[in-house]
Design a protein around this motif. Structure first.
Motif, mmCIF file in Angstrom:
data_model
loop_
_atom_site.group_PDB
_atom_site.id
_atom_site.type_symbol
_atom_site.label_atom_id
_atom_site.label_comp_id
_atom_site.label_asym_id
_atom_site.label_seq_id
_atom_site.Cartn_x
_atom_site.Cartn_y
_atom_site.Cartn_z
ATOM 1 N N ALA A 221 -8.332 -9.115 -24.230
ATOM 2 C CA ALA A 221 -7.359 -8.525 -25.157
ATOM 3 C C ALA A 221 -6.088 -9.360 -25.221
ATOM 4 C CB ALA A 221 -7.021 -7.091 -24.743
ATOM 5 N N ASP A 222 -5.556 -9.488 -26.440
ATOM 6 C CA ASP A 222 -4.188 -9.951 -26.679
ATOM 7 C C ASP A 222 -3.413 -8.730 -27.158
ATOM 8 O OD1 ASP A 222 -5.300 -12.421 -26.236
ATOM 9 O OD2 ASP A 222 -5.012 -13.160 -28.278
ATOM 10 N N VAL A 223 -2.214 -8.506 -26.616
ATOM 11 C CA VAL A 223 -1.496 -7.284 -26.973
ATOM 12 C C VAL A 223 0.005 -7.550 -26.980
ATOM 13 C CG1 VAL A 223 -1.495 -6.479 -24.578
ATOM 14 C CG2 VAL A 223 -1.205 -4.828 -26.441
ATOM 15 N N LEU A 224 0.678 -6.969 -27.973
ATOM 16 C CA LEU A 224 2.133 -6.991 -28.056
ATOM 17 C C LEU A 224 2.665 -5.607 -27.714
ATOM 18 C CD1 LEU A 224 2.682 -9.056 -31.334
ATOM 19 C CD2 LEU A 224 2.996 -9.834 -28.980
ATOM 20 N N VAL A 225 3.547 -5.557 -26.747
ATOM 21 C CA VAL A 225 4.146 -4.300 -26.268
ATOM 22 C C VAL A 225 5.606 -4.288 -26.684
ATOM 23 C CG1 VAL A 225 4.724 -2.944 -24.234
ATOM 24 C CG2 VAL A 225 2.551 -4.173 -24.333
ATOM 25 N N CYS A 226 6.013 -3.253 -27.430
ATOM 26 C CA CYS A 226 7.355 -3.249 -28.030
ATOM 27 C C CYS A 226 8.297 -2.193 -27.465
ATOM 28 C CB CYS A 226 7.245 -3.089 -29.546
ATOM 29 S SG CYS A 226 6.413 -4.489 -30.340
ATOM 30 N N SER A 227 7.893 -1.489 -26.412
ATOM 31 C CA SER A 227 8.800 -0.522 -25.795
ATOM 32 C C SER A 227 8.253 -0.136 -24.430
ATOM 33 C CB SER A 227 8.938 0.730 -26.665
ATOM 34 O OG SER A 227 7.743 1.489 -26.654
ATOM 35 N N ALA A 228 9.124 0.457 -23.628
ATOM 36 C CA ALA A 228 8.684 0.959 -22.322
ATOM 37 C C ALA A 228 7.650 2.059 -22.491
ATOM 38 C CB ALA A 228 9.893 1.472 -21.531
ATOM 39 N N GLY A 229 7.795 2.883 -23.534
ATOM 40 C CA GLY A 229 6.817 3.938 -23.778
ATOM 41 C C GLY A 229 5.449 3.373 -24.098
ATOM 42 N N GLU A 230 5.403 2.314 -24.894
ATOM 43 C CA GLU A 230 4.115 1.684 -25.187
ATOM 44 C C GLU A 230 3.493 1.104 -23.922
ATOM 45 O OE1 GLU A 230 4.985 0.313 -29.819
ATOM 46 O OE2 GLU A 230 4.424 -1.175 -28.317
ATOM 47 N N ALA A 231 4.324 0.507 -23.069
ATOM 48 C CA ALA A 231 3.819 -0.046 -21.814
ATOM 49 C C ALA A 231 3.214 1.059 -20.954
ATOM 50 C CB ALA A 231 4.949 -0.749 -21.061
ATOM 51 N N ARG A 232 3.872 2.204 -20.915
ATOM 52 C CA ARG A 232 3.378 3.333 -20.108
ATOM 53 C C ARG A 232 2.066 3.868 -20.674
ATOM 54 N NH1 ARG A 232 7.703 5.683 -20.285
ATOM 55 N NH2 ARG A 232 8.567 4.968 -18.293
ATOM 56 N N ASP A 233 1.993 4.017 -21.992
ATOM 57 C CA ASP A 233 0.765 4.531 -22.605
ATOM 58 C C ASP A 233 -0.406 3.588 -22.372
ATOM 59 O OD1 ASP A 233 2.129 6.726 -23.522
ATOM 60 O OD2 ASP A 233 2.370 5.979 -25.569
ATOM 61 N N LEU A 234 -0.159 2.294 -22.521
ATOM 62 C CA LEU A 234 -1.237 1.326 -22.316
ATOM 63 C C LEU A 234 -1.690 1.324 -20.860
ATOM 64 C CD1 LEU A 234 -3.004 -0.913 -23.527
ATOM 65 C CD2 LEU A 234 -1.160 -2.533 -23.031
ATOM 66 N N ALA A 235 -0.736 1.366 -19.944
ATOM 67 C CA ALA A 235 -1.076 1.360 -18.518
ATOM 68 C C ALA A 235 -1.906 2.571 -18.129
ATOM 69 C CB ALA A 235 0.199 1.305 -17.684
ATOM 70 N N ALA A 236 -1.778 3.662 -18.871
ATOM 71 C CA ALA A 236 -2.504 4.898 -18.527
ATOM 72 C C ALA A 236 -3.959 4.859 -18.961
ATOM 73 C CB ALA A 236 -1.801 6.093 -19.170
ATOM 74 N N CYS A 237 -4.407 3.799 -19.604
ATOM 75 C CA CYS A 237 -5.799 3.708 -20.058
ATOM 76 C C CYS A 237 -6.675 3.179 -18.926
ATOM 77 C CB CYS A 237 -5.901 2.782 -21.258
ATOM 78 S SG CYS A 237 -5.040 3.365 -22.734
ATOM 79 N N PRO A 238 -7.548 4.007 -18.362
ATOM 80 C CA PRO A 238 -8.386 3.535 -17.247
ATOM 81 C C PRO A 238 -9.376 2.462 -17.679
ATOM 82 C CG PRO A 238 -9.055 5.734 -17.965
ATOM 83 C CD PRO A 238 -7.783 5.424 -18.679
ATOM 84 N N GLU A 239 -9.646 2.370 -18.999
ATOM 85 C CA GLU A 239 -10.606 1.375 -19.497
ATOM 86 C C GLU A 239 -10.127 -0.057 -19.266
ATOM 87 O OE1 GLU A 239 -10.917 5.206 -21.737
ATOM 88 O OE2 GLU A 239 -9.274 3.810 -21.252
ATOM 89 N N LEU A 240 -8.837 -0.239 -19.005
ATOM 90 C CA LEU A 240 -8.330 -1.585 -18.724
ATOM 91 C C LEU A 240 -8.987 -2.207 -17.494
ATOM 92 C CD1 LEU A 240 -4.472 -1.276 -19.366
ATOM 93 C CD2 LEU A 240 -6.163 -2.455 -20.777
ATOM 94 N N ALA A 241 -9.549 -1.392 -16.655
ATOM 95 C CA ALA A 241 -10.208 -1.915 -15.455
ATOM 96 C C ALA A 241 -11.366 -2.840 -15.806
ATOM 97 C CB ALA A 241 -10.695 -0.765 -14.581
ATOM 98 N N GLY A 242 -11.925 -2.695 -17.001
ATOM 99 C CA GLY A 242 -13.032 -3.554 -17.419
ATOM 100 C C GLY A 242 -12.600 -4.823 -18.116
ATOM 101 N N VAL A 243 -11.307 -4.982 -18.360
ATOM 102 C CA VAL A 243 -10.802 -6.170 -19.060
ATOM 103 C C VAL A 243 -10.693 -7.334 -18.074
ATOM 104 C CG1 VAL A 243 -8.816 -7.155 -20.269
ATOM 105 C CG2 VAL A 243 -9.605 -4.847 -20.827
ATOM 106 N N GLU A 244 -11.250 -8.484 -18.477
ATOM 107 C CA GLU A 244 -11.232 -9.652 -17.602
ATOM 108 C C GLU A 244 -10.156 -10.662 -17.992
ATOM 109 O OE1 GLU A 244 -15.168 -11.190 -17.865
ATOM 110 O OE2 GLU A 244 -16.079 -9.498 -16.787
ATOM 111 N N ARG A 245 -9.783 -10.674 -19.289
ATOM 112 C CA ARG A 245 -8.765 -11.610 -19.775
ATOM 113 C C ARG A 245 -7.722 -10.822 -20.564
ATOM 114 N NH1 ARG A 245 -10.901 -16.770 -19.462
ATOM 115 N NH2 ARG A 245 -9.204 -17.550 -20.772
ATOM 116 N N LEU A 246 -6.453 -11.017 -20.214
ATOM 117 C CA LEU A 246 -5.376 -10.294 -20.881
ATOM 118 C C LEU A 246 -4.233 -11.249 -21.182
ATOM 119 C CD1 LEU A 246 -4.043 -7.622 -21.812
ATOM 120 C CD2 LEU A 246 -3.141 -7.405 -19.473
ATOM 121 N N ALA A 247 -3.839 -11.314 -22.470
ATOM 122 C CA ALA A 247 -2.633 -12.028 -22.883
ATOM 123 C C ALA A 247 -1.669 -10.991 -23.426
ATOM 124 C CB ALA A 247 -2.956 -13.071 -23.948
#
Length: 691
Positions: A221-247
């Motif tokens: 995944a490539d992702v743009l995070v534009c606020s602390a709230g967006e960072a918190r919401d994204l971090a709460a996704c357990p599916e990120l555990a399957g991501v191997e490459r993150l930009a």
């Protein structure tokens, strides 16, 4: 391996086998297709090429812009059947992009698997959405800088049934700064899982896909995070555990202040630091192997998260095999802590690019990186001492790609950002035992001079080198009787102060059996230099020759063309800038031999005429208007020339002298100033005095 039977007669099948046996690449693909066309494209040979090309990445099987322009002009290249991607945009000044491909009426495009639409390309995306059922093989799409005005279009794309077969999709460019516009939401309908293994999206869109269980195969995944709230919401996704490459690019605040035309440390954005701390402190990234943190450029500095933000990744760093930090105001303190947290036994790629690293960072490298293949420390503030330490004190037994370059662009209207490792750093790496496996070495804009060049050319260590970039250095000459390394395939010596004597020395220095591409742009090559190139033993094997903005007269151009030696050349650039004091008069046509099909029989792209780099304009096509019109409509004109002449945006002039802004008279003096400035800035950064 030398080219097979080049000269007046080519053994086409042997040449095709030679290319297929070599490394995959865009230029190699074009060279192969050119020879295939000259062989008549017999069915069995095309099928054999198709089978052998199956192991090449689809992105290197790229149809260049010139093929697309030729197709629009009525000429279809034989290589379309083998192409899997398209260069939709030209990188040359005032060239016009052809109409967007139509797979319904043009079968050439039905095998294309990937499209990169570029930036601000809503019209092109609309065409893809409309014709998606006819893009039968399309599996990957990339577009950047969509805006809120594209909301309806993005919604239509999200609802398109054909989206289900995509494996990679980028609706953002990770380099976007997000200063001027919002992004439209991307919300595919629920209950229709996608095959995406890679997605590039704004954080809310990625969160929506993950929570809806629409991307069960997502691994990158490539992702743009534009606020602390967006960072918190994204971090709460357990599916990120399957991501191997993150930009990830944090765009939560902005500053924008900068000194005018002076290098500076950059702007640390506290909001980005906060969002990074939230995200990396809460997200489950247990499967992550490759991480990229991307900031934004700010004049001659950079802007984004700083020490706090990068420190938040500390617990993650030991598990990574790849780490990229780029365009961030970090400096030596945070970077030394990053190096201390990484696992050198695991790391395969490390890129610390434009992050204000100095010799202090170089000295903090652990003693051994047994698996590291790529090391990129470009656009920083290393000097010879830092380069020496890395070359002598750190073990890199697997290193294949090394980039210690600064940054350089047009010498007419931009200033380089030199990384001043100089001759000292070049000598250190020329003699380093860790240079033995290097395939590519980039020392562009490093203050390299004649001593460093000589050390590189004499080095017995660089026995595997295939790519060498020395551009943006004042080499001023070429050592006599010292050839390029025999394994080198591509060389860039643009803007190196090379004149006719240097070219004579280069071309008479010895055999270069592997060379396929050389860039000699922005030098002072005249007729004598072109005549030397015409009899160079490397010319029969070249696929690309870049002579942009030199000072070659008619006799030199004619000698180069009539030598009939460049039998495999697929791309030739003879353009000049309008401020070149020796440029061709606008009303004077190029010699007919230059565009004679017999001169360069394998060409699929040719670029001619006079351009204005500063304004992005074009004043000449290489021919007066009436001659250009005749050539563009004549049945005997070669297709690649027709493609060029019919896809120009011209501000044609009949007269004009120019030349009073030629960079050449003061180039050496300015280069010394830029190197001195870079050394002073590096000293300040080492001493912790960012100013």
């Amino acid at each position: 391996m030398p080219a097979a039977n080049v000269g007046s007669v080519i053994d086409h099948e042997a040449e095709i086998e030679r290319i297929l046996d070599g490394p995959p690449g865009r230029l190699a693909f074009r060279a192969l297709c050119g020879v295939l066309g000259r062989a008549g494209s017999p069915g069995p040979l095309v099928e054999r090429c198709e089978q052998r090309l199956a192991v090449w990445p689809d992105e290197v099987r790229e149809a260049p812009w010139s093929w697309l322009a030729a197709l629009h002009a009525g000429h279809s290249r034989p290589g379309w059947r083998l192409a899997r991607s398209i260069a939709l945009k030209s990188l040359h000044y005032s060239t016009v992009d052809p109409p967007f491909p139509d797979p319904l009426t043009q079968p050439e495009f039905r095998a294309i698997t990937g499209l990169d639409l570029g930036s601000f390309a809503a019209d092109q995306l609309a065409a893809v959405v409309r014709d998606l059922p006819h893009w039968e093989s399309l599996r990957s799409l990339r577009i950047g800088f969509l805006t809120e005005m594209d909301g309806e279009l993005v919604a239509d794309f999200a609802a398109a049934p054909g989206l289900a077969r995509f494996e990679a999709l980028n609706l953002i460019d990770i380099h976007e700064d997000m200063w001027h516009f919002e992004k439209p939401p991307f919300r595919p309908p629920a209950g229709r899982p996608l095959r995406l293994r890679h997605a590039g999206l704004r954080a809310p869109d990625l969160v929506s896909l993950l929570r809806s269980d629409l991307v069960p195969r997502l691994r990158s995944a490539d992702v743009l995070v534009c606020s602390a709230g967006e960072a918190r919401d994204l971090a709460a996704c357990p599916e990120l555990a399957g991501v191997e490459r993150l930009a990830i690019g944090f765009r939560c605040g902005r500053n924008g202040s900068q000194p005018l035309w002076e290098p500076f440390f950059g702007n640390v954005i506290a909001e980005d630091d906060e969002a990074a701390e939230i995200f990396f402190g809460q997200a489950d990234l247990s499967g992550l192997k490759a991480l990229t943190l991307q900031g934004t450029p700010m004049g001659l500095g950079r802007e984004g998260l700083g020490a706090r933000g990068v420190a938040a990744t500390a617990g993650l760093l030991p598990q990574l095999t790849e780490l990229t930090l780029t365009q961030l105001p970090l400096g030596d303190g945070p970077l030394t802590r990053v190096l201390g947290a990484l696992d050198p036994e695991r790391l395969e790629k490390l890129a610390l690019v434009d992050v204000v690293a100095t010799d202090v960072t170089a000295a903090a490298f652990p003693g051994s990186f047994p698996r590291l293949r790529r090391l990129d420390l470009s656009r920083n503030q290393l000097t010879g001492a830092g380069a020496r330490h890395l070359a002598a004190e750190v073990r890199f037994p697997a290193l294949a790609h090394l980039d210690l370059s600064g940054w350089t662009s047009s010498p007419y209207y931009s200033r380089p950002a030199v990384q001043p490792i100089g001759d000292d750093g070049a000598r250190a790496w020329a003699g380093s035992p860790h240079a033995a496996g290097l395939k590519s070495l980039n020392l562009s804009a490093t203050g390299l001079g004649s001593e460093g060049l000589l050390a590189l050319l004499h080095s017995a260590r660089l026995a595997s080198l295939a790519e060498l970039d020395l551009s943006g250095n004042r080499l001023a000459g070429w050592p006599a009787d010292v050839p390029l390394p025999p394994t080198v395939r591509t060389v860039d010596v643009s803007d190196c102060g090379l004149d006719d004597n240097a070219i004579r020395a280069l071309t008479s220095s010895g055999p270069t059996p592997a060379l396929t591409a050389i860039s000699l742009a922005y030098n002072t090559i005249g007729t004598a230099g072109a005549q030397a190139l015409a009899v160079w033993d490397a010319l029969p094997g070249l696929w690309q020759l870049n002579l942009y903005d030199n000072v070659i007269g008619d006799d030199g151009l004619t000698a180069l063309a009539t030598s009939r030696a460049a039998q495999l050349l697929v791309e030739l650039d003879l353009q000049q800038d309008c401020w070149n004091s020796a440029r061709r008069p606008l009303a004077e046509p190029l010699p007919a031999e230059v565009v004679d099909p017999a001169s360069f029989p394998n060409l699929d792209a040719i670029f001619l005429g006079v351009v204005d780099e500063y304004h992005g304009a074009r004043y000449s096509s290489g021919f007066p208007p009436h001659v250009r019109e005749q050539l563009a409509t004549a049945e005997t004109t070669r297709p690649e020339l027709v493609a060029f002449l019919t896809h120009l945006e011209l501000s044609e002039q009949e007269t004009g002298t120019g030349g009073d802004r030629d960079f050449r008279p003061t180039a050496a003096e300015k280069h010394r100033e830029h190197v001195a400035e870079a050394r002073e800035f590096a000293r300040r950064m080492r001493e912790g005095a960012p100013g």
